[in-house]
Each structure stands twice: as C-alpha cells, then as structure tokens.
Design an enzyme around this catalytic site. Structure first.
Site, short mmCIF file in Angstrom:
data_model
loop_
_atom_site.label_atom_id
_atom_site.label_comp_id
_atom_site.label_asym_id
_atom_site.label_seq_id
_atom_site.Cartn_x
_atom_site.Cartn_y
_atom_site.Cartn_z
N ARG A 1 -2.42 21.73 -13.30
CA ARG A 1 -1.75 20.28 -13.95
C ARG A 1 -1.50 20.69 -15.62
O ARG A 1 -1.24 20.47 -16.48
CB ARG A 1 -1.61 19.79 -12.69
CG ARG A 1 -0.18 19.19 -13.82
CD ARG A 1 -0.85 17.74 -12.88
NE ARG A 1 1.11 17.10 -12.70
CZ ARG A 1 1.77 16.08 -11.96
NH1 ARG A 1 1.72 15.81 -10.40
NH2 ARG A 1 2.28 15.70 -12.79
N LYS B 1 4.13 12.02 -11.05
CA LYS B 1 2.95 11.00 -11.70
C LYS B 1 3.54 9.34 -11.90
O LYS B 1 4.54 9.75 -12.73
CB LYS B 1 2.58 11.76 -12.98
CG LYS B 1 1.10 12.39 -13.79
CD LYS B 1 1.10 12.89 -14.52
CE LYS B 1 -0.22 13.96 -14.28
NZ LYS B 1 -0.45 14.40 -15.96
N HIS C 1 1.18 18.42 -26.19
CA HIS C 1 0.54 17.08 -25.80
C HIS C 1 -0.24 16.62 -26.90
O HIS C 1 -0.29 15.19 -26.65
CB HIS C 1 0.65 16.67 -23.99
CG HIS C 1 2.24 17.08 -23.87
ND1 HIS C 1 3.14 17.66 -23.72
CD2 HIS C 1 2.88 15.84 -22.83
CE1 HIS C 1 4.23 18.12 -23.24
NE2 HIS C 1 4.40 16.53 -22.88
N HIS D 1 8.98 11.87 -28.74
CA HIS D 1 7.94 12.68 -27.38
C HIS D 1 8.41 14.06 -27.47
O HIS D 1 7.44 14.80 -27.91
CB HIS D 1 8.21 12.04 -26.07
CG HIS D 1 7.01 12.89 -25.26
ND1 HIS D 1 6.32 12.65 -25.24
CD2 HIS D 1 7.57 13.99 -24.47
CE1 HIS D 1 5.45 13.21 -24.05
NE2 HIS D 1 6.54 14.33 -23.40
N ARG E 1 0.80 -0.94 -0.25
CA ARG E 1 0.10 0.24 -0.06
C ARG E 1 0.76 1.20 0.12
O ARG E 1 0.25 2.41 0.43
CB ARG E 1 -1.12 -0.19 1.72
CG ARG E 1 -1.99 -1.09 1.09
CD ARG E 1 -3.14 -0.33 1.52
NE ARG E 1 -4.31 -1.92 1.80
CZ ARG E 1 -4.46 -2.36 2.03
NH1 ARG E 1 -3.52 -3.08 3.19
NH2 ARG E 1 -5.18 -3.47 1.86
N HIS F 1 0.81 13.92 -28.69
CA HIS F 1 0.62 12.83 -28.58
C HIS F 1 0.38 11.78 -29.77
O HIS F 1 0.35 10.40 -30.30
CB HIS F 1 -0.67 11.99 -27.09
CG HIS F 1 0.47 12.57 -25.76
ND1 HIS F 1 -0.10 12.79 -24.73
CD2 HIS F 1 1.56 13.06 -25.56
CE1 HIS F 1 0.39 12.84 -24.11
NE2 HIS F 1 1.92 12.69 -24.12
N GLU G 1 10.12 20.18 -23.30
CA GLU G 1 9.71 19.94 -22.16
C GLU G 1 10.25 21.75 -21.39
O GLU G 1 9.62 22.31 -20.52
CB GLU G 1 10.03 19.14 -21.48
CG GLU G 1 9.99 17.85 -21.91
CD GLU G 1 7.92 17.99 -21.95
OE1 GLU G 1 6.81 18.89 -21.18
OE2 GLU G 1 7.57 17.02 -22.59
N GLU H 1 -4.14 17.33 -11.21
CA GLU H 1 -4.96 17.46 -12.55
C GLU H 1 -6.10 17.42 -12.59
O GLU H 1 -6.56 17.52 -13.45
CB GLU H 1 -4.17 16.75 -13.92
CG GLU H 1 -4.17 17.19 -14.60
CD GLU H 1 -3.61 16.95 -16.01
OE1 GLU H 1 -1.77 16.02 -15.51
OE2 GLU H 1 -4.04 16.53 -16.50
N LYS I 1 7.40 24.37 -13.16
CA LYS I 1 6.59 22.99 -12.59
C LYS I 1 6.11 22.65 -11.65
O LYS I 1 5.05 22.11 -11.40
CB LYS I 1 7.44 21.44 -13.73
CG LYS I 1 6.58 20.19 -13.75
CD LYS I 1 6.25 19.17 -13.82
CE LYS I 1 5.94 18.18 -14.45
NZ LYS I 1 5.86 16.76 -14.63
N ASN J 1 -0.32 20.09 -19.66
CA ASN J 1 0.10 19.59 -21.41
C ASN J 1 -0.11 20.13 -22.65
O ASN J 1 -0.02 20.15 -23.59
CB ASN J 1 -1.72 19.31 -21.17
CG ASN J 1 -1.90 18.05 -20.08
OD1 ASN J 1 -0.40 17.05 -20.01
ND2 ASN J 1 -2.95 17.35 -19.92
N1 GLY Z 1 4.08 16.15 -17.66
C1 GLY Z 1 2.92 16.35 -17.29
C2 GLY Z 1 2.50 16.14 -15.85
O1 GLY Z 1 3.61 16.13 -15.11
O2 GLY Z 1 1.55 17.07 -15.26
#
Ligand code: GLY
Length: 368
Positions: free
Chosen positions: A245, A143, A252, A268, A121, A256, A185, A241, A231, A249
């Site tokens: 957040r 993430k 992206h 990428h 957990r 993507h 980025e 998000e 960031k 994107n």
């Molecule tokens: N790569 C975008 C984020 O971490 O939210």
C-alpha cells in the site's frame, strides 16, 4: 446512463452512476433505522439538505434521516469535530445498526470514517464523495483520521466503508483546481501500476477549454473507475500499509513536504504532481529507473497544466518530511518509479533524504 460497478474482493461495492444521489436508498442497509448525513456547510447547501434528492430519497424509503454539518475546510479535521459528532449521535440515540453517510470531500470522509470506527466500537458508514479527489483516493481503502497539532492524519484508524457511491453529476460544481486535484491521483495510479491510465487521460488531447477528458463525463468516469480498481487491487493486498500500500505514496513524501512548506497554500494534487516530477528526476539521476522517466512524467503533468514549481530548498523539504508517517525514524520508505507504469518501494536512510531531494532539484537549477 453510465453505471459502473467496480469489482472488488472486499466486502463493499463501489458504484459510479449518474443520478445516484436520488436512488441511493437501494444500496443502503435496510437493517439501519437511522442515518446521519455528515457534510461540511458548503456541501450541505449543495446536496445534503432536506430539500435535496439524497435526503428525500432516504426519507421516502423509510429511514429516519439526520444531518450533521461542520465548517468547511481542513481546520475542521480535528478531534473536537469528532467529539461533537459522537455527542450528536449519542443524543440522537444511534445504535450499532444505524449508519453514517460521509457526503463530501476527503475531510468529511476522514472525519466520518473515524467517528464511525469508534462510535460504540464501530458502526457502518458509507462514502459519497463529492470531489474527484475523494472519489479516486480518500473514499477508497478505509483510511480514516484527523489532524493533531504535530501533523496531519496523526490520529486515525483503518475502517472500511459499507459502500462507496459516486454520482458524476457532482463534477458540475467543481472548478478546474478541484478537477486537477483529483486528476493528480489518477495520473499517480498510472505511474504506479497502470500506464493505460496515462494514455486514456491524455488521449483526447486539449482544446481551447483545456484537457478534453474533463469535458467528456463518460470518458472521465471510465478513467475514475479504472483508477479506483487499481487502488483497490493494491489495498486488498495490504490494507494496513505494511507493504504494497505504501506504493500509493508516490509523489506524497515530497508532496506533503511542499504542502507543509507552503503553509498548505499549494493544493494537495498540485503538490503531489510536483512531488512525482522531482522524485522521477531524482530517480533518473541516481539510476533507480530502468529507463528515464522524468521527461514523460513532466510531459504528462504539463499537459494538464500543473505548474511544477518547487521554490523550496532540499533541506527545508527534508525537514518538513521527517515527521511523516512514512518514516520509522531510521529509514523512510519511498515509492519510486522503476519504469513507466511501475513503481517500487525503496527504503532510504532518513539522513539521505536531503541528498535525494537535492538530486531532483539540482537538475532544476541546471535548467536555468
Ligand atoms: N491515499 C493513500 C492510501 O489510501 O493509502
């Protein structure tokens, strides 16, 4: 020696320091007895083995150190790798106090973070990014996840690391494509919220070896630190998000889609760069920008040499984007430029995405 502590109000420190891999034990939680260095085979052979500084520093400090490696590449980013790693940890009797160390790029960081978030957990983990892309993006913000057959990153968690440690020495083993992957980025953060980043990135100009910023390790580290700080300030407002957040994107949604249409042949960062460019063009065309942004976007990206080619039709890209997590089925939330250094969020009905992409690409056709 360049040493930068990135300030953050979250619980963990981000540390950028030359030679950090050999002094890392100072920053590891000494309540842990066992550590597992998780890396792919390529990174393991460069930095993760028993003969390397990281392993030796940790062992010398009294930790029981294990290594877990998997084949390099996106194909490893699946639930089976996570299952195998979980089984390895149970076999080695890792407890909640023990720690994982993600040593590598985004695939390694995402697999390790995901495993850490579900083992017993949740146990602690550290990020040691070895690519510029992972240093400025995937290692920051917690993430984690793996790909499912239906798409990328469809299974995952938010699980913040206990620390992020970047040793700029690792940049020496990166090729130009890997540097450009990360730089996209950094530039993205500049367009989203910090135009000083854009200035700093291009300030030194170019010479016969390419952009000078790639040849000046200290200047590059200052840029990395700034991009990370930017960031983190967004992630701190909205870790999961549900709002701000999503600004991250930018480029992206289209990026993507380009990656997917190319069968993941376009790297990428190159796809994101192309995504930012055509998004800026579309935004200028539909007058979402307060003043034109596409030209400065193009100039900045071309300075670094991104090709910015998009050989796909708007409908193909829209189709590829529909499975994207940024869509709720009705609307897709786009991060779009309003001005240089300022992006905002705009919901767009999913069926209008194709028109939006056409706006960006149409101008492309006009050029020829
Ligand atoms: N790569 C975008 C984020 O971490 O939210």
């Amino acid at each position: 020696m360049l040493r930068i502590h990135v300030n953050t109000s979250s619980e963990y420190n981000v540390l950028l320091e030359r030679g950090l891999l050999s002094t890392i034990d100072r920053y590891i939680d000494h309540d842990a007895r066992k550590l597992c260095i998780v890396s792919d085979e390529t990174v393991a052979s460069l930095y993760g083995g028993k003969e390397h500084a990281l392993y030796q520093a940790l062992e010398k400090a009294g930790f029981q150190v294990f290594t877990y490696t998997f084949p390099a590449g996106e194909a490893s980013k699946n639930i089976q790798t996570v299952t195998d790693l979980l089984q390895f940890l149970t076999g080695m009797q890792f407890t909640r106090k023990d720690r994982l160390i993600a040593l590598g790029g985004g695939v390694t960081g995402d697999i390790t973070g995901f495993t850490a978030s579900i083992y017993m957990r949740g146990i602690g983990y550290y990020q040691i990014p070895t690519t510029l892309l992972a240093a400025v993006d995937s290692s920051i913000g917690g993430k984690t996840g793996v790909n499912l057959e239906a798409g990328k990153n469809l299974a995952g968690t938010f699980w913040q690391p206990k620390g992020v440690f970047f040793d700029p020495e690792v940049l020496q083993t990166l090729d130009q494509t890997q540097l450009l992957n990360g730089m996209a980025e950094i530039i993205k953060m500049g367009f989203i919220c910090d135009k000083s980043l854009l200035y700093d990135a291009v300030h030194g100009g170019r010479n016969q070896h390419g952009p000078v910023i790639f040849q000046d390790a200290d200047a590059l580290m200052r840029l990395v630190a700034k991009a990370i700080q930017d960031k983190l300030s967004i992630v701190e407002q909205d870790e999961r998000e549900s709002g701000a957040r999503a600004l991250l994107n930018y480029g992206h949604t289209l990026g993507h889609a380009i990656e997917k249409c190319s069968g993941y042949q376009v790297p990428h960062g190159f796809a994101v760069a192309t995504g930012m460019y055509y998004t800026a063009r579309a935004c200028d065309k539909v007058e979402w920008t307060n003043r034109p942004c596409a030209d400065i976007t193009e100039q900045t990206l071309r300075f670094f040499g991104y090709p910015l080619d998009c050989p796909y039709a708007a409908w193909q890209l829209a189709e590829a984007a529909t499975n994207d997590k940024k869509s709720d089925g009705v609307n897709i939330t786009l991060s779009v430029p309003e001005d240089l250094g300022k992006c905002v969020l705009r919901p767009l009905p999913a069926e209008q995405l194709v028109l939006f992409f056409e706006c960006g690409l149409e101008m492309n056709n006009d050029d020829h």
